[in-house]
Design a protein around this motif. Sequence first.
Motif, short mmCIF file in Angstrom:
data_model
loop_
_atom_site.label_atom_id
_atom_site.label_comp_id
_atom_site.label_asym_id
_atom_site.label_seq_id
_atom_site.Cartn_x
_atom_site.Cartn_y
_atom_site.Cartn_z
N VAL A 63 -5.97 -8.98 5.78
CA VAL A 63 -5.15 -8.59 6.93
C VAL A 63 -4.40 -7.32 6.55
CG1 VAL A 63 -3.19 -9.26 8.39
CG2 VAL A 63 -4.85 -10.98 7.68
N ILE A 64 -4.28 -6.38 7.49
CA ILE A 64 -3.53 -5.14 7.23
C ILE A 64 -2.44 -5.02 8.31
CG2 ILE A 64 -3.67 -2.62 7.11
CD1 ILE A 64 -6.85 -3.32 6.68
N ILE A 65 -1.20 -4.87 7.86
CA ILE A 65 -0.10 -4.63 8.81
C ILE A 65 0.38 -3.21 8.57
CG2 ILE A 65 2.13 -5.43 9.67
CD1 ILE A 65 1.62 -8.12 8.34
N SER A 66 0.32 -2.38 9.60
CA SER A 66 0.61 -0.96 9.38
C SER A 66 1.22 -0.29 10.60
CB SER A 66 -0.69 -0.25 9.00
OG SER A 66 -0.46 1.13 8.88
N THR A 67 2.02 0.76 10.37
CA THR A 67 2.57 1.57 11.47
C THR A 67 1.51 2.57 11.92
OG1 THR A 67 3.49 3.06 9.81
CG2 THR A 67 4.97 1.40 10.69
N VAL A 118 0.88 -1.17 0.00
CA VAL A 118 0.00 0.00 0.00
C VAL A 118 0.91 1.22 0.00
CG1 VAL A 118 -1.83 1.22 1.22
CG2 VAL A 118 -1.67 -1.27 1.37
N ALA A 119 0.89 2.00 -1.10
CA ALA A 119 1.89 3.06 -1.22
C ALA A 119 1.28 4.45 -1.23
CB ALA A 119 2.72 2.84 -2.48
N SER A 120 -0.04 4.57 -1.33
CA SER A 120 -0.63 5.90 -1.43
C SER A 120 -2.00 5.94 -0.75
CB SER A 120 -0.82 6.26 -2.90
OG SER A 120 -1.77 5.39 -3.47
N GLN A 121 -2.54 7.14 -0.60
CA GLN A 121 -3.86 7.30 0.00
C GLN A 121 -4.91 6.57 -0.85
OE1 GLN A 121 -4.41 8.31 2.96
NE2 GLN A 121 -6.64 8.13 2.81
N ALA A 122 -4.76 6.64 -2.17
CA ALA A 122 -5.73 5.99 -3.06
C ALA A 122 -5.71 4.47 -2.84
CB ALA A 122 -5.40 6.30 -4.52
N ASP A 123 -4.49 3.91 -2.71
CA ASP A 123 -4.36 2.47 -2.41
C ASP A 123 -5.10 2.14 -1.11
OD1 ASP A 123 -2.68 2.25 -4.52
OD2 ASP A 123 -0.86 1.76 -3.36
N ARG A 124 -4.88 3.00 -0.12
CA ARG A 124 -5.44 2.77 1.21
C ARG A 124 -6.97 2.71 1.15
NH1 ARG A 124 -1.91 6.73 3.88
NH2 ARG A 124 -0.24 5.27 3.40
N GLU A 125 -7.54 3.66 0.39
CA GLU A 125 -9.00 3.69 0.32
C GLU A 125 -9.56 2.43 -0.33
OE1 GLU A 125 -9.80 7.62 -1.19
OE2 GLU A 125 -8.99 8.41 0.70
N LYS A 126 -8.79 1.87 -1.27
CA LYS A 126 -9.23 0.61 -1.88
C LYS A 126 -9.21 -0.52 -0.85
CE LYS A 126 -7.53 1.60 -6.36
NZ LYS A 126 -6.25 1.42 -7.03
N VAL A 127 -8.20 -0.49 0.03
CA VAL A 127 -8.09 -1.56 1.05
C VAL A 127 -9.29 -1.52 2.00
CG1 VAL A 127 -6.69 -2.45 2.96
CG2 VAL A 127 -5.57 -1.58 0.90
N PHE A 128 -9.84 -0.31 2.24
CA PHE A 128 -10.99 -0.18 3.14
C PHE A 128 -12.12 -1.14 2.74
CE2 PHE A 128 -10.01 4.55 4.22
CZ PHE A 128 -8.98 4.14 5.04
N ASP A 129 -12.29 -1.36 1.43
CA ASP A 129 -13.40 -2.18 0.95
C ASP A 129 -13.03 -3.64 0.71
OD1 ASP A 129 -15.00 0.10 0.91
OD2 ASP A 129 -14.21 0.67 -1.06
N GLU A 130 -11.79 -3.98 0.96
CA GLU A 130 -11.30 -5.33 0.66
C GLU A 130 -11.61 -6.26 1.83
OE1 GLU A 130 -9.26 -7.69 -2.08
OE2 GLU A 130 -9.16 -5.51 -2.29
N LYS A 131 -12.49 -7.24 1.64
CA LYS A 131 -12.84 -8.14 2.75
C LYS A 131 -12.97 -9.57 2.25
CE LYS A 131 -15.28 -4.60 5.23
NZ LYS A 131 -16.54 -3.92 5.45
N PRO A 132 -12.47 -10.55 2.99
CA PRO A 132 -11.64 -10.39 4.19
C PRO A 132 -10.19 -10.14 3.82
CG PRO A 132 -12.01 -12.72 3.75
CD PRO A 132 -12.71 -11.97 2.65
N ILE A 185 -3.93 4.35 12.22
CA ILE A 185 -5.06 5.10 12.78
C ILE A 185 -6.21 5.20 11.76
CG2 ILE A 185 -5.77 7.40 13.56
CD1 ILE A 185 -4.16 6.16 15.63
N GLU A 186 -5.84 5.46 10.51
CA GLU A 186 -6.88 5.58 9.49
C GLU A 186 -7.64 4.27 9.29
OE1 GLU A 186 -5.96 7.62 5.81
OE2 GLU A 186 -4.14 8.35 6.83
N TYR A 187 -6.88 3.18 9.29
CA TYR A 187 -7.54 1.88 9.16
C TYR A 187 -8.46 1.65 10.36
CZ TYR A 187 -4.25 0.76 5.43
OH TYR A 187 -3.53 0.77 4.27
N LEU A 188 -7.93 1.98 11.53
CA LEU A 188 -8.70 1.75 12.75
C LEU A 188 -10.03 2.49 12.70
CD1 LEU A 188 -8.60 0.44 15.57
CD2 LEU A 188 -7.68 2.58 16.44
N LYS A 189 -9.99 3.76 12.29
CA LYS A 189 -11.22 4.56 12.21
C LYS A 189 -12.22 3.89 11.28
CE LYS A 189 -8.94 8.99 12.41
NZ LYS A 189 -8.65 10.12 11.53
N ASN A 190 -11.69 3.37 10.19
CA ASN A 190 -12.56 2.76 9.20
C ASN A 190 -13.14 1.43 9.67
OD1 ASN A 190 -12.84 1.01 6.46
ND2 ASN A 190 -13.29 3.20 6.17
#
Length: 622
Positions: A488-492, A472-486, A502-507
């Motif tokens: 796993v996300i590993i993030s700082t 995941v390299a950009s904000q656009a990538d991240r937003e796509k991950v929000f809808d990806e189910k099921p 934090i952004e993933y957590l909120k989502n």
Amino acid sequence: MEILKIVKSRLPKGVVEKIELEGCEIIVYTKDKDFFRSHEETIRSLVAEIKKRIEVRADISICLDQEATKKIIQEIVPKEAKIHEIYFEPERSIVVIGAEKPGLVIGKGGTTFREIKKKTFWAPRIERVPPIRSKIVDGVRKMIHREVKFRKKFLKKIGESIFTKRETKRNWIRITALGGFREVGRSCALIETPKSRILVDCGVNVGASNTNAFPYLNVKEFDINELDAIVISHTHLDHAGFVPFLYKYGFEGPTYVTPPTRDVFTLLCLDYIDVLQRNGVEPPYDAKDVKNAVKHMITLEYGEVSDIAPDVRLTFQNAGHLLGSALIHLHIGEGLHNIVWACDMKYGKSSLFDPAFTNFQRVETLILESTYGSPNDVMPPRREAEKQLVDIINETMKRGGQVLIPSFGVGRGQDVMVILAKHNFEFPVFIDGMIWDATGIHTAYPEYMSREIQRDIFNDNNPFTKDIFKRVASQADREKVFDEKPCVIISTSGSLVGGPAIEYLKNMCEDEKNTLIFVGYQFEGTLGRRIQRGWREIPLHNKEGKSISLPIRMEVKTVEGLSGHSDYKQLINFVKRLKPKLGRIIVAHGEEKKCKIMKSILHKIFRIETVAPKNLETVRIV
Ligand SMILES: [Zn+2]
């Protein structure tokens, strides 16, 4: 220099064109083609006798021209080695070959390597081109190459300082605690020997306020102009984060590290500056100082013995704690005393590393971490911890949810990747931000991981390049991950104090199907710690700047037992292995309480001198 005269006098007449020092190594340049082709035996016996490292290189005037050399290398090296680039350092008669499979450039028993040398007269250096390209690895290598003129001069100066006959009236050795004693963070100690002064580790306490964030360098014992070298055990900020500051304030000597430590150091120090600036805090140094520190680094592999000062010889050994992490063995004088610095270390197998090395010939003084120094600090067995992690993840996948694993950039994230790969996990795993860069650095240094991982990599079964792992390299990538189910996300960040986690957590937080899994230590005062303790709200600011909060309805789990530190039992077992040789243990790197407990328990069990000095105290050891 005396030593150069001795070496020259022991070689055949007329073969030495030029002889000079590169750090502790003696470099002989020759114009004699026959000698260059056949010097191995002569040099080997001379090295055995004088116990100094010697390399013979061809004088640049007899090296083949660069285009012809490239052609010969391409012909000799098998195609499967996948050479990406070949470049030259004529100042040192060196050709650098960047290849995906360095082993094939070296050849069985070094045959290919030797053939290149004999046919081109260049001295080959081989660099692994990692399967996951890392800007940091590329950037550091290019920078060191660009600075070849500076490096040559620098290494010559260091060599002269190492081999100088320094007079001394001191006949003692002592260790002064400058940081990280009876506390965790800002690790730093000054070791003074009869002829030298060495600084071991130099970290920052990232959680502390400015007044106690940095080591005590403003004491009389410490004079930057009298320091021979810095030695860094590993690159966590609490062990290496203050090194650039010393270069900012005029230190011109070397910092000794392992090759992966140099690269990860760059990544973590630049990130440290970035995080401070984003929080409105003035960093103690800038990117230029980090670069300057890296320019002054001398790398040593595990097991490579090197003179670093007139009476100090250094060897790094595996510490099992982090990529490139090392136990520091210092041999002082000719057999006078041996010190081992074991902060931080893991005496147990993990998914990434073999247990810390214990096979030292001599250790009289051990400096030991005590992060888990109390008898209650016993972790579940590694295998159970891994199984628990995989079970929780699979459970979430079954119900179509997402798993968030907050992780630090280097270490735990790669650990989880390897565990998932080992268990043939099949769902997508998104790797966000710095963790991907750090993974790239791991793939550049398989030699620094466990034998098991090395075997997998050499059998084309690299756990890090499995296609379940997605960057995941950009904000656009991240937003796509929000809808990806099921998935796993590993993030700082590892304790949810910022970063994309934090952004993933909120989502994710309001959906009961999702799971948040803590796999690393949650520091006091962080959002991670609060949630772990039962908080079920995430404090936020809305667009108008008003404080609001989001409810946490997702599952929250903690998996213990994946730590990179030894637990209590492992600490005791490590000492047991070294015991026959030990005379004294200095306990460090633990909360005050743990240091004191560890000190008295070690004394009771092993009946040897144990001390747990406070910062600013000095322990005389000889
Ligand atoms: Zn560490």
